[in-house]
Design a protein around this motif. Structure first.
Motif, PDB file in Angstrom:
ATOM      1  N   VAL A  84     -29.723   0.380 -43.041  1.00  0.00           N
ATOM      2  CA  VAL A  84     -28.478  -0.342 -42.763  1.00  0.00           C
ATOM      3  C   VAL A  84     -27.766   0.382 -41.627  1.00  0.00           C
ATOM      4  CG1 VAL A  84     -26.277  -1.164 -43.684  1.00  0.00           C
ATOM      5  CG2 VAL A  84     -28.270  -0.991 -45.191  1.00  0.00           C
ATOM      6  N   LEU A  85     -27.333  -0.375 -40.613  1.00  0.00           N
ATOM      7  CA  LEU A  85     -26.554   0.199 -39.518  1.00  0.00           C
ATOM      8  C   LEU A  85     -25.183  -0.478 -39.516  1.00  0.00           C
ATOM      9  CD1 LEU A  85     -27.770   1.063 -35.939  1.00  0.00           C
ATOM     10  CD2 LEU A  85     -25.509   0.078 -36.322  1.00  0.00           C
ATOM     11  N   LEU A  86     -24.130   0.325 -39.642  1.00  0.00           N
ATOM     12  CA  LEU A  86     -22.760  -0.195 -39.669  1.00  0.00           C
ATOM     13  C   LEU A  86     -22.112  -0.037 -38.301  1.00  0.00           C
ATOM     14  CD1 LEU A  86     -21.493   1.307 -43.057  1.00  0.00           C
ATOM     15  CD2 LEU A  86     -22.552  -0.919 -42.656  1.00  0.00           C
ATOM     16  N   ILE A  87     -21.520  -1.114 -37.813  1.00  0.00           N
ATOM     17  CA  ILE A  87     -20.848  -1.020 -36.510  1.00  0.00           C
ATOM     18  C   ILE A  87     -19.422  -0.475 -36.656  1.00  0.00           C
ATOM     19  CG2 ILE A  87     -22.278  -2.805 -35.481  1.00  0.00           C
ATOM     20  CD1 ILE A  87     -18.769  -3.747 -35.947  1.00  0.00           C
ATOM     21  N   ASP A  88     -18.896  -0.464 -37.876  1.00  0.00           N
ATOM     22  CA  ASP A  88     -17.584   0.125 -38.140  1.00  0.00           C
ATOM     23  C   ASP A  88     -17.467   0.324 -39.643  1.00  0.00           C
ATOM     24  OD1 ASP A  88     -16.844  -2.367 -39.297  1.00  0.00           O
ATOM     25  OD2 ASP A  88     -16.001  -3.088 -37.415  1.00  0.00           O
ATOM     26  N   SER A  89     -16.266   0.683 -40.106  1.00  0.00           N
ATOM     27  CA  SER A  89     -16.054   0.929 -41.536  1.00  0.00           C
ATOM     28  C   SER A  89     -15.144  -0.116 -42.166  1.00  0.00           C
ATOM     29  CB  SER A  89     -15.442   2.328 -41.731  1.00  0.00           C
ATOM     30  OG  SER A  89     -14.215   2.437 -41.010  1.00  0.00           O
ATOM     31  N   GLN A  90     -15.008  -1.276 -41.518  1.00  0.00           N
ATOM     32  CA  GLN A  90     -14.150  -2.326 -42.042  1.00  0.00           C
ATOM     33  C   GLN A  90     -14.707  -2.888 -43.358  1.00  0.00           C
ATOM     34  OE1 GLN A  90     -11.249  -3.190 -40.767  1.00  0.00           O
ATOM     35  NE2 GLN A  90     -11.306  -2.396 -38.674  1.00  0.00           N
ATOM     36  N   ILE A  91     -13.800  -3.369 -44.205  1.00  0.00           N
ATOM     37  CA  ILE A  91     -14.190  -3.932 -45.506  1.00  0.00           C
ATOM     38  C   ILE A  91     -15.258  -5.005 -45.357  1.00  0.00           C
ATOM     39  CG2 ILE A  91     -13.340  -5.492 -47.321  1.00  0.00           C
ATOM     40  CD1 ILE A  91     -10.827  -3.810 -47.477  1.00  0.00           C
ATOM     41  N   ASP A  92     -15.075  -5.910 -44.370  1.00  0.00           N
ATOM     42  CA  ASP A  92     -16.010  -7.033 -44.253  1.00  0.00           C
ATOM     43  C   ASP A  92     -17.372  -6.632 -43.713  1.00  0.00           C
ATOM     44  OD1 ASP A  92     -14.477  -6.596 -41.878  1.00  0.00           O
ATOM     45  OD2 ASP A  92     -15.122  -8.518 -41.068  1.00  0.00           O
ATOM     46  N   HIS A  93     -17.527  -5.367 -43.306  1.00  0.00           N
ATOM     47  CA  HIS A  93     -18.817  -4.905 -42.807  1.00  0.00           C
ATOM     48  C   HIS A  93     -19.467  -3.828 -43.677  1.00  0.00           C
ATOM     49  CE1 HIS A  93     -17.714  -6.323 -38.487  1.00  0.00           C
ATOM     50  NE2 HIS A  93     -18.347  -7.247 -39.162  1.00  0.00           N
ATOM     51  N   ALA A  94     -18.724  -3.290 -44.648  1.00  0.00           N
ATOM     52  CA  ALA A  94     -19.238  -2.135 -45.381  1.00  0.00           C
ATOM     53  C   ALA A  94     -19.326  -2.307 -46.889  1.00  0.00           C
ATOM     54  CB  ALA A  94     -18.382  -0.904 -45.067  1.00  0.00           C
ATOM     55  N   THR A  95     -18.489  -3.138 -47.493  1.00  0.00           N
ATOM     56  CA  THR A  95     -18.446  -3.164 -48.956  1.00  0.00           C
ATOM     57  C   THR A  95     -19.705  -3.746 -49.586  1.00  0.00           C
ATOM     58  OG1 THR A  95     -17.129  -5.198 -48.816  1.00  0.00           O
ATOM     59  CG2 THR A  95     -15.946  -3.146 -49.191  1.00  0.00           C
ATOM     60  N   GLY A  96     -20.510  -4.451 -48.814  1.00  0.00           N
ATOM     61  CA  GLY A  96     -21.787  -4.939 -49.333  1.00  0.00           C
ATOM     62  C   GLY A  96     -22.745  -3.814 -49.701  1.00  0.00           C
ATOM     63  N   LEU A  97     -22.469  -2.599 -49.219  1.00  0.00           N
ATOM     64  CA  LEU A  97     -23.301  -1.460 -49.615  1.00  0.00           C
ATOM     65  C   LEU A  97     -23.343  -1.306 -51.134  1.00  0.00           C
ATOM     66  CD1 LEU A  97     -22.210   1.254 -47.007  1.00  0.00           C
ATOM     67  CD2 LEU A  97     -24.416   0.063 -47.080  1.00  0.00           C
ATOM     68  N   LEU A  98     -22.236  -1.649 -51.789  1.00  0.00           N
ATOM     69  CA  LEU A  98     -22.195  -1.519 -53.241  1.00  0.00           C
ATOM     70  C   LEU A  98     -23.184  -2.464 -53.920  1.00  0.00           C
ATOM     71  CD1 LEU A  98     -18.341  -1.250 -53.801  1.00  0.00           C
ATOM     72  CD2 LEU A  98     -20.022   0.611 -53.766  1.00  0.00           C
ATOM     73  N   MET A  99     -23.477  -3.577 -53.283  1.00  0.00           N
ATOM     74  CA  MET A  99     -24.431  -4.533 -53.847  1.00  0.00           C
ATOM     75  C   MET A  99     -25.870  -4.053 -53.698  1.00  0.00           C
ATOM     76  SD  MET A  99     -22.472  -6.833 -55.053  1.00  0.00           S
ATOM     77  CE  MET A  99     -21.270  -5.519 -55.299  1.00  0.00           C
ATOM     78  N   LEU A 100     -26.078  -2.986 -52.920  1.00  0.00           N
ATOM     79  CA  LEU A 100     -27.425  -2.437 -52.722  1.00  0.00           C
ATOM     80  C   LEU A 100     -27.661  -1.208 -53.601  1.00  0.00           C
ATOM     81  CD1 LEU A 100     -27.602  -2.691 -48.815  1.00  0.00           C
ATOM     82  CD2 LEU A 100     -28.357  -4.376 -50.512  1.00  0.00           C
ATOM     83  N   ARG A 101     -26.775  -0.993 -54.567  1.00  0.00           N
ATOM     84  CA  ARG A 101     -26.816   0.237 -55.359  1.00  0.00           C
ATOM     85  C   ARG A 101     -28.065   0.373 -56.225  1.00  0.00           C
ATOM     86  NH1 ARG A 101     -23.436  -3.445 -57.572  1.00  0.00           N
ATOM     87  NH2 ARG A 101     -23.629  -3.922 -59.803  1.00  0.00           N
ATOM     88  N   GLU A 102     -28.776  -0.742 -56.493  1.00  0.00           N
ATOM     89  CA  GLU A 102     -29.988  -0.662 -57.318  1.00  0.00           C
ATOM     90  C   GLU A 102     -31.218  -0.239 -56.515  1.00  0.00           C
ATOM     91  OE1 GLU A 102     -27.369  -4.002 -59.011  1.00  0.00           O
ATOM     92  OE2 GLU A 102     -28.235  -3.548 -57.050  1.00  0.00           O
ATOM     93  N   HIS A 103     -31.023   0.098 -55.239  1.00  0.00           N
ATOM     94  CA  HIS A 103     -32.158   0.528 -54.417  1.00  0.00           C
ATOM     95  C   HIS A 103     -32.910   1.651 -55.128  1.00  0.00           C
ATOM     96  CE1 HIS A 103     -34.436   0.408 -50.815  1.00  0.00           C
ATOM     97  NE2 HIS A 103     -33.977   1.521 -50.270  1.00  0.00           N
ATOM     98  N   THR A 104     -34.222   1.697 -54.980  1.00  0.00           N
ATOM     99  CA  THR A 104     -35.034   2.648 -55.735  1.00  0.00           C
ATOM    100  C   THR A 104     -35.140   4.027 -55.085  1.00  0.00           C
ATOM    101  OG1 THR A 104     -37.000   1.709 -54.665  1.00  0.00           O
ATOM    102  CG2 THR A 104     -36.389   0.838 -56.830  1.00  0.00           C
ATOM    103  N   ARG A 105     -34.573   4.174 -53.905  1.00  0.00           N
ATOM    104  CA  ARG A 105     -34.501   5.489 -53.263  1.00  0.00           C
ATOM    105  C   ARG A 105     -33.190   5.563 -52.490  1.00  0.00           C
ATOM    106  NH1 ARG A 105     -35.895   4.932 -47.837  1.00  0.00           N
ATOM    107  NH2 ARG A 105     -36.898   2.956 -47.275  1.00  0.00           N
ATOM    108  N   ARG A 106     -32.914   6.703 -51.918  1.00  0.00           N
ATOM    109  CA  ARG A 106     -31.669   6.842 -51.165  1.00  0.00           C
ATOM    110  C   ARG A 106     -31.669   5.849 -50.002  1.00  0.00           C
ATOM    111  NH1 ARG A 106     -28.964  11.249 -53.040  1.00  0.00           N
ATOM    112  NH2 ARG A 106     -27.468  11.210 -51.340  1.00  0.00           N
ATOM    113  N   LEU A 107     -30.574   5.164 -49.825  1.00  0.00           N
ATOM    114  CA  LEU A 107     -30.472   4.107 -48.831  1.00  0.00           C
ATOM    115  C   LEU A 107     -30.154   4.703 -47.461  1.00  0.00           C
ATOM    116  CD1 LEU A 107     -30.312   0.976 -48.390  1.00  0.00           C
ATOM    117  CD2 LEU A 107     -27.835   1.212 -48.758  1.00  0.00           C
ATOM    118  N   PRO A 108     -31.031   4.505 -46.461  1.00  0.00           N
ATOM    119  CA  PRO A 108     -30.729   5.014 -45.122  1.00  0.00           C
ATOM    120  C   PRO A 108     -29.567   4.226 -44.503  1.00  0.00           C
ATOM    121  CG  PRO A 108     -33.085   4.582 -45.390  1.00  0.00           C
ATOM    122  CD  PRO A 108     -32.383   3.921 -46.531  1.00  0.00           C
ATOM    123  N   VAL A 109     -28.496   4.920 -44.140  1.00  0.00           N
ATOM    124  CA  VAL A 109     -27.316   4.302 -43.545  1.00  0.00           C
ATOM    125  C   VAL A 109     -27.014   5.006 -42.230  1.00  0.00           C
ATOM    126  CG1 VAL A 109     -24.869   3.766 -43.810  1.00  0.00           C
ATOM    127  CG2 VAL A 109     -26.379   3.682 -45.806  1.00  0.00           C
TER     128      VAL A 109
END
Length: 303
Positions: A84-109
């Motif tokens: 995942v590459l974030l262009i900023d830290s705004q709510i509409d661009h970053a909070t979806g990370l929480l929906m990826l929490r079931e990933h089976t390894r550390r999520l590259p950000v």
């Protein structure tokens, strides 16, 4: 290079849940020729199997479900997302990370140092994710230095700082830092295709010109039509540029700014108030006359 628009709307999407502007009300009433949009995100791949997710919007679960290549089904738990590459830290661009929490390894950000600070303090998503899959954080260069992402063979990426504004929860909200917002230039080493992606673009700065000139596709900020759009609607007393967005119209707007460049020009991150959402409106016709398109959810490009 395969590019898929997961979401083309600005924060809140279109129609926005609590908005009764002419666009949102007209869409709900069925009197407006327009298409709904989720919040801004794209996916990019060289091979159509492994994808870099650019921004993780609050709508990410529905966006991934609507795009089959994101679920390749190679194992009991699987994903087509290699990073995942974030262009900023705004709510509409970053909070979806929480929906990826079931990933089976550390999520590259991949994100800038200021964005990492914001997402560790004012909106501490990175800390929350440590209780789930965790993240593997990579700091983005801001000088255009080339880098690659493991799993995304064939794509060379460059990120550059853009004039913008940090979110309200940032410790430097009123003290802009390089990297509060970045633009992304991606080249496919096999096809030679080049993309410049900047959903938040408040100013065409000189250091951006080489990227704009080289790009085959310019996928850039389409947030507002006019500088005073939000003020005229009585929503907030802020001008477009104060919010980090170059409006499309006007002598020094996005339409004029894009005119010199040869690449395909497409606007993304479109606010629910923007009249370009009206498909048979005069503003959309004006964009078409200048060779500018409007992104929609599910739009695809091949470079």
């Amino acid at each position: 290079m395969h590019i898929h628009v997961l979401g083309a709307g600005a924060g809140g999407g279109f129609p926005q849940w609590n908005c009764n502007c002419a666009n949102c009300a007209g869409y709900r009433a069925g009197t407006l020729r327009a298409t709904a949009r989720t919040q801004s995100s794209i996916a990019v791949s060289a091979d159509g199997t492994d994808w870099i997710l650019f921004n993780a919007s609050p709508d990410i679960r529905a966006q991934l479900a609507a795009f089959a290549p994101m679920q390749p089904n190679r194992g009991i738990r699987d994903t087509g997302i290699c990073a995942v590459l974030l262009i900023d830290s705004q709510i509409d661009h970053a909070t979806g990370l929480l929906m990826l929490r079931e990933h089976t390894r550390r999520l590259p950000v991949y994100l800038s140092a200021p964005a990492q600070q914001d997402l560790s303090t004012g909106l501490p998503l990175l800390k929350v994710l440590e209780h789930y899959c965790g993240t593997e954080v990579h700091e983005l260069p801001l000088d255009g230095a080339a880098f690659t992402i493991p799993g995304a063979a064939g794509l060379v990426i460059r990120t550059v700082a853009l004039a913008s504004k940090a979110p309200p929860y940032s410790p430097h909200r009123h003290d802009p830092h390089p990297g509060d917002n970045v633009g992304v230039f991606i080249e496919d080493t096999r096809s030679g295709g080049r993309l410049f992606y900047a959903p938040g673009l408040g100013e065409i700065e000189d250091h951006l010109l080489p990227y704009l000139e080289q790009a085959d596709l310019l996928l850039v900020d389409g947030t507002f039509w006019t500088e005073d759009e939000m003020i005229r609607h009585g929503i907030v007393h802020k001008f477009a540029r104060e919010m980090g967005h170059l409006p499309q119209s006007g002598e020094d707007g996005m339409i004029r700014a894009l005119a010199p460049y040869r690449g395909r020009k497409v606007l993304i991150h479109i606010n629910n108030t923007n009249p370009i959402l009206v498909e048979d409106g005069p503003e959309r016709a004006e964009l078409a006359a200048h060779g500018i398109e409007v992104a929609y959810d599910g739009m695809d490009f091949e470079l």
